[in-house]
Design a protein around this motif. Structure first.
Motif, PDB file in Angstrom:
ATOM      1  N   THR A  35      -4.698  -5.021  -3.946  1.00  0.00           N
ATOM      2  CA  THR A  35      -5.154  -5.556  -2.541  1.00  0.00           C
ATOM      3  C   THR A  35      -3.948  -5.890  -1.542  1.00  0.00           C
ATOM      4  O   THR A  35      -3.697  -5.299  -0.289  1.00  0.00           O
ATOM      5  N   GLN A  36      -2.678  -6.463  -2.094  1.00  0.00           N
ATOM      6  CA  GLN A  36      -1.495  -6.826  -1.364  1.00  0.00           C
ATOM      7  C   GLN A  36      -0.810  -5.568  -0.901  1.00  0.00           C
ATOM      8  O   GLN A  36      -0.425  -5.463   0.248  1.00  0.00           O
ATOM      9  N   ALA A  37      -0.826  -4.298  -1.896  1.00  0.00           N
ATOM     10  CA  ALA A  37      -0.162  -3.244  -1.381  1.00  0.00           C
ATOM     11  C   ALA A  37      -0.694  -2.590  -0.363  1.00  0.00           C
ATOM     12  O   ALA A  37      -0.074  -2.082   0.414  1.00  0.00           O
ATOM     13  N   LYS A  38      -2.062  -2.512  -0.391  1.00  0.00           N
ATOM     14  CA  LYS A  38      -2.859  -1.730   0.785  1.00  0.00           C
ATOM     15  C   LYS A  38      -2.433  -2.433   2.038  1.00  0.00           C
ATOM     16  O   LYS A  38      -2.380  -1.825   2.868  1.00  0.00           O
ATOM     17  N   GLN A  39      -2.693  -3.693   2.214  1.00  0.00           N
ATOM     18  CA  GLN A  39      -2.292  -4.628   3.043  1.00  0.00           C
ATOM     19  C   GLN A  39      -1.048  -4.278   3.754  1.00  0.00           C
ATOM     20  O   GLN A  39      -0.755  -4.210   4.996  1.00  0.00           O
ATOM     21  N   ALA A  40       0.124  -4.373   2.856  1.00  0.00           N
ATOM     22  CA  ALA A  40       1.534  -4.032   3.278  1.00  0.00           C
ATOM     23  C   ALA A  40       1.415  -2.790   3.568  1.00  0.00           C
ATOM     24  O   ALA A  40       2.566  -2.608   4.752  1.00  0.00           O
ATOM     25  N   LEU A  41       0.981  -1.576   3.228  1.00  0.00           N
ATOM     26  CA  LEU A  41       1.197  -0.299   3.532  1.00  0.00           C
ATOM     27  C   LEU A  41       0.664  -0.194   5.120  1.00  0.00           C
ATOM     28  O   LEU A  41       1.171   0.697   5.918  1.00  0.00           O
ATOM     29  N   GLN A  42      -0.581  -1.111   5.487  1.00  0.00           N
ATOM     30  CA  GLN A  42      -0.995  -0.817   6.882  1.00  0.00           C
ATOM     31  C   GLN A  42       0.027  -1.232   7.762  1.00  0.00           C
ATOM     32  O   GLN A  42       0.313  -0.747   8.792  1.00  0.00           O
ATOM     33  N   SER A  43       0.909  -2.481   7.447  1.00  0.00           N
ATOM     34  CA  SER A  43       1.917  -2.822   8.211  1.00  0.00           C
ATOM     35  C   SER A  43       3.188  -1.967   8.290  1.00  0.00           C
ATOM     36  O   SER A  43       3.801  -1.558   9.120  1.00  0.00           O
ATOM     37  N   ALA A  44       3.481  -1.201   7.260  1.00  0.00           N
ATOM     38  CA  ALA A  44       4.579  -0.202   7.001  1.00  0.00           C
ATOM     39  C   ALA A  44       4.359   0.933   7.984  1.00  0.00           C
ATOM     40  O   ALA A  44       4.969   1.280   8.748  1.00  0.00           O
ATOM     41  N   LYS A  45       2.993   1.262   7.937  1.00  0.00           N
ATOM     42  CA  LYS A  45       2.691   2.421   8.886  1.00  0.00           C
ATOM     43  C   LYS A  45       2.643   1.939  10.273  1.00  0.00           C
ATOM     44  O   LYS A  45       3.124   2.676  11.249  1.00  0.00           O
ATOM     45  N   LYS A  46       2.223   0.865  10.594  1.00  0.00           N
ATOM     46  CA  LYS A  46       2.137   0.042  11.897  1.00  0.00           C
ATOM     47  C   LYS A  46       3.471   0.155  12.547  1.00  0.00           C
ATOM     48  O   LYS A  46       3.846   0.571  13.671  1.00  0.00           O
ATOM     49  N   TYR A  47       4.505  -0.172  11.722  1.00  0.00           N
ATOM     50  CA  TYR A  47       5.872  -0.289  12.369  1.00  0.00           C
ATOM     51  C   TYR A  47       6.736   0.878  11.947  1.00  0.00           C
ATOM     52  O   TYR A  47       7.911   0.872  12.093  1.00  0.00           O
ATOM     53  N   GLY A  48       6.167   1.980  11.283  1.00  0.00           N
ATOM     54  CA  GLY A  48       7.024   3.035  10.798  1.00  0.00           C
ATOM     55  C   GLY A  48       8.211   2.745   9.921  1.00  0.00           C
ATOM     56  O   GLY A  48       9.397   3.253   9.840  1.00  0.00           O
ATOM     57  N   LYS A  49       7.655   2.007   8.744  1.00  0.00           N
ATOM     58  CA  LYS A  49       8.690   1.616   7.901  1.00  0.00           C
ATOM     59  C   LYS A  49       8.228   2.080   6.422  1.00  0.00           C
ATOM     60  O   LYS A  49       7.561   2.955   6.382  1.00  0.00           O
ATOM     61  N   THR A  50       9.101   1.538   5.621  1.00  0.00           N
ATOM     62  CA  THR A  50       8.989   2.298   4.001  1.00  0.00           C
ATOM     63  C   THR A  50       8.478   1.222   3.218  1.00  0.00           C
ATOM     64  O   THR A  50       8.993   0.003   3.166  1.00  0.00           O
ATOM     65  N   LEU A  51       7.410   1.523   2.412  1.00  0.00           N
ATOM     66  CA  LEU A  51       6.794   0.699   1.325  1.00  0.00           C
ATOM     67  C   LEU A  51       7.067   1.397   0.017  1.00  0.00           C
ATOM     68  O   LEU A  51       6.741   2.520  -0.412  1.00  0.00           O
ATOM     69  N   ASP A  66       6.984  -0.952 -10.298  1.00  0.00           N
ATOM     70  CA  ASP A  66       6.625  -0.515 -11.390  1.00  0.00           C
ATOM     71  C   ASP A  66       5.118   0.247 -11.437  1.00  0.00           C
ATOM     72  O   ASP A  66       5.416   1.385 -12.334  1.00  0.00           O
ATOM     73  N   SER A  67       4.180   0.049 -10.664  1.00  0.00           N
ATOM     74  CA  SER A  67       2.916   0.865 -10.922  1.00  0.00           C
ATOM     75  C   SER A  67       2.968   2.330 -10.263  1.00  0.00           C
ATOM     76  O   SER A  67       2.797   2.204  -8.875  1.00  0.00           O
ATOM     77  N   ILE A  68       3.197   3.156 -10.976  1.00  0.00           N
ATOM     78  CA  ILE A  68       2.791   4.504 -10.194  1.00  0.00           C
ATOM     79  C   ILE A  68       1.399   4.915  -9.972  1.00  0.00           C
ATOM     80  O   ILE A  68       1.348   5.573  -9.073  1.00  0.00           O
ATOM     81  N   GLU A  69       0.636   4.198 -10.743  1.00  0.00           N
ATOM     82  CA  GLU A  69      -0.843   4.380 -10.360  1.00  0.00           C
ATOM     83  C   GLU A  69      -1.179   3.886  -8.835  1.00  0.00           C
ATOM     84  O   GLU A  69      -1.886   4.642  -8.125  1.00  0.00           O
ATOM     85  N   ILE A  70      -0.808   2.641  -8.762  1.00  0.00           N
ATOM     86  CA  ILE A  70      -1.031   2.132  -7.400  1.00  0.00           C
ATOM     87  C   ILE A  70      -0.276   2.811  -6.365  1.00  0.00           C
ATOM     88  O   ILE A  70      -0.839   2.963  -5.488  1.00  0.00           O
ATOM     89  N   ALA A  71       0.994   3.075  -6.453  1.00  0.00           N
ATOM     90  CA  ALA A  71       1.694   3.724  -5.598  1.00  0.00           C
ATOM     91  C   ALA A  71       1.131   5.020  -5.042  1.00  0.00           C
ATOM     92  O   ALA A  71       0.778   5.520  -3.967  1.00  0.00           O
ATOM     93  N   LYS A  72       0.472   5.848  -6.026  1.00  0.00           N
ATOM     94  CA  LYS A  72      -0.521   7.130  -5.920  1.00  0.00           C
ATOM     95  C   LYS A  72      -1.366   6.762  -5.204  1.00  0.00           C
ATOM     96  O   LYS A  72      -1.947   7.359  -4.359  1.00  0.00           O
ATOM     97  N   GLU A  73      -2.325   5.871  -5.692  1.00  0.00           N
ATOM     98  CA  GLU A  73      -3.756   5.685  -5.061  1.00  0.00           C
ATOM     99  C   GLU A  73      -3.687   5.239  -3.642  1.00  0.00           C
ATOM    100  O   GLU A  73      -4.412   5.569  -3.081  1.00  0.00           O
ATOM    101  N   ILE A  74      -2.725   4.338  -3.105  1.00  0.00           N
ATOM    102  CA  ILE A  74      -2.559   3.867  -1.731  1.00  0.00           C
ATOM    103  C   ILE A  74      -1.709   4.703  -0.901  1.00  0.00           C
ATOM    104  O   ILE A  74      -1.848   4.874   0.163  1.00  0.00           O
ATOM    105  N   GLY A  75      -0.822   5.798  -1.572  1.00  0.00           N
ATOM    106  CA  GLY A  75      -0.237   6.650  -0.806  1.00  0.00           C
ATOM    107  C   GLY A  75       0.988   5.804  -0.227  1.00  0.00           C
ATOM    108  O   GLY A  75       1.352   6.197   0.936  1.00  0.00           O
ATOM    109  N   ALA A  76       1.763   5.059  -1.119  1.00  0.00           N
ATOM    110  CA  ALA A  76       2.870   4.436  -0.797  1.00  0.00           C
ATOM    111  C   ALA A  76       3.892   5.384  -0.585  1.00  0.00           C
ATOM    112  O   ALA A  76       3.940   6.363  -0.988  1.00  0.00           O
ATOM    113  N   HIS A  77       5.180   4.880   0.003  1.00  0.00           N
ATOM    114  CA  HIS A  77       6.247   5.888  -0.018  1.00  0.00           C
ATOM    115  C   HIS A  77       7.222   6.077  -1.262  1.00  0.00           C
ATOM    116  O   HIS A  77       7.825   7.123  -1.108  1.00  0.00           O
TER     117      HIS A  77
END
Length: 202
Positions: A49-65, A69-80
Motif C-alpha cells: 500500500t505504501q509503496a504504491k502511493q509512494a510510486l505515484q509521487s515518484a512519477k508525479k515529480y519524475g523521481k526514483t523509487l 528487500d522485496s523484489i516481488e513488491i518492486a516488480k508488482e508495482i513497477g518501482a524503479h
C-alpha cells in the motif's frame, strides 16, 4: 549495465507523524531524487500500500523509487529498483526475476562485500555504516571517514568501478566531507526526517 543512479537517497523509517508514502512525497517535493521505502516491521500488505502511493509521487515529480528487500513488491508495482542486503535474495537472482531495467543496489561493509555485490551485478552499493545509527538493528562495524578513504583506495588499486553510496548515521553537515573523499553519493534517513518534523510543526 551502467544506470543513472541518484547521488542523494532518502531511506524512509517508521515515524509517528508521517507514513512512509508521506515521507516519500515530501522528500520528492523538496527535490530529493531518490527515495527507498524501508519498512522492516510491516506486513507485505502494508508495504504494498505504501509503496504504491509512494510510486505515484515518484512519477508525479519524475523521481526514483527503490523498494528495500522485496523484489516481488518492486516488480508488482513497477518501482524503479530494489535494495538488497547481503542476506536477502542474491542480486544475480533478483536480476533474473526483475530484468535489466531495474536498478539493483546492494548493502556492503567491506571491500570483499563490494567485490561480491559487483560480481553479482549490482548497479550501486550502499557502504556503511558511517557512524552509529539507531535506524538499523544488528549494525555492521562502523566504517568512519578514514574507512571510506581506505576502501576507495583499495577499489582504485583493484580497478573496481561501481557507484558507492555512504549510508548509516549521516547528518546534513557530513555530506560535503563525505563527497570530498570521492564517494559517489550519500543516503540519509533520520537527518532528513528531522527536517520534516521541524518544518511541519503545527
Amino acid at each position: 549495465m551502467r544506470k543513472n543512479i541518484p547521488k542523494i537517497q532518502y531511506i524512509t523509517q517508521d515515524s509517528a507523524r508521517f507514513s512512509h508514502s508521506e515521507q516519500a512525497r515530501l522528500m520528492f517535493e523538496k527535490g530529493i531524487e531518490c527515495v527507498q521505502i524501508r519498512m522492516k516491521n510491516s506486513t507485505e500488505e502494508e508495504i504494498l500500500t505504501q509503496a504504491k502511493q509512494a510510486l505515484q509521487s515518484a512519477k508525479k515529480y519524475g523521481k526514483t523509487l527503490i523498494i528495500n528487500d522485496s523484489i516481488e513488491i518492486a516488480k508488482e508495482i513497477g518501482a524503479h529498483g530494489v535494495h538488497l542486503g547481503l542476506s536477502d535474495t542474491p542480486i544475480n537472482e533478483a536480476r533474473d526475476f526483475l530484468g535489466d531495467e531495474f536498478i539493483i543496489g546492494g548493502t556492503t561493509n567491506t571491500i570483499e562485500d563490494i567485490q561480491l555485490q559487483q560480481s553479482r551485478g549490482a548497479n550501486y552499493v550502499g557502504l556503511g555504516p558511517f557512524k552509529h545509527t539507531t535506524t538499523k538493528k544488528n549494525i555492521s562495524p562502523i566504517i568512519g571517514l578514514n574507512g571510506y578513504k581506505e576502501i576507495l583506495f583499495q577499489m582504485k588499486n583493484l580497478k573496481l568501478d561501481i557507484p558507492i553510496i555512504a549510508v548509516g548515521g549521516i547528518q546534513l553537515n557530513d555530506i560535503e566531507t563525505l563527497t570530498q573523499t570521492g564517494l559517489y553519493g550519500v543516503a540519509l534517513s533520520g537527518a532528513l526526517l528531522q527536517t520534516l518534523n521541524n518544518h511541519n510543526t503545527d
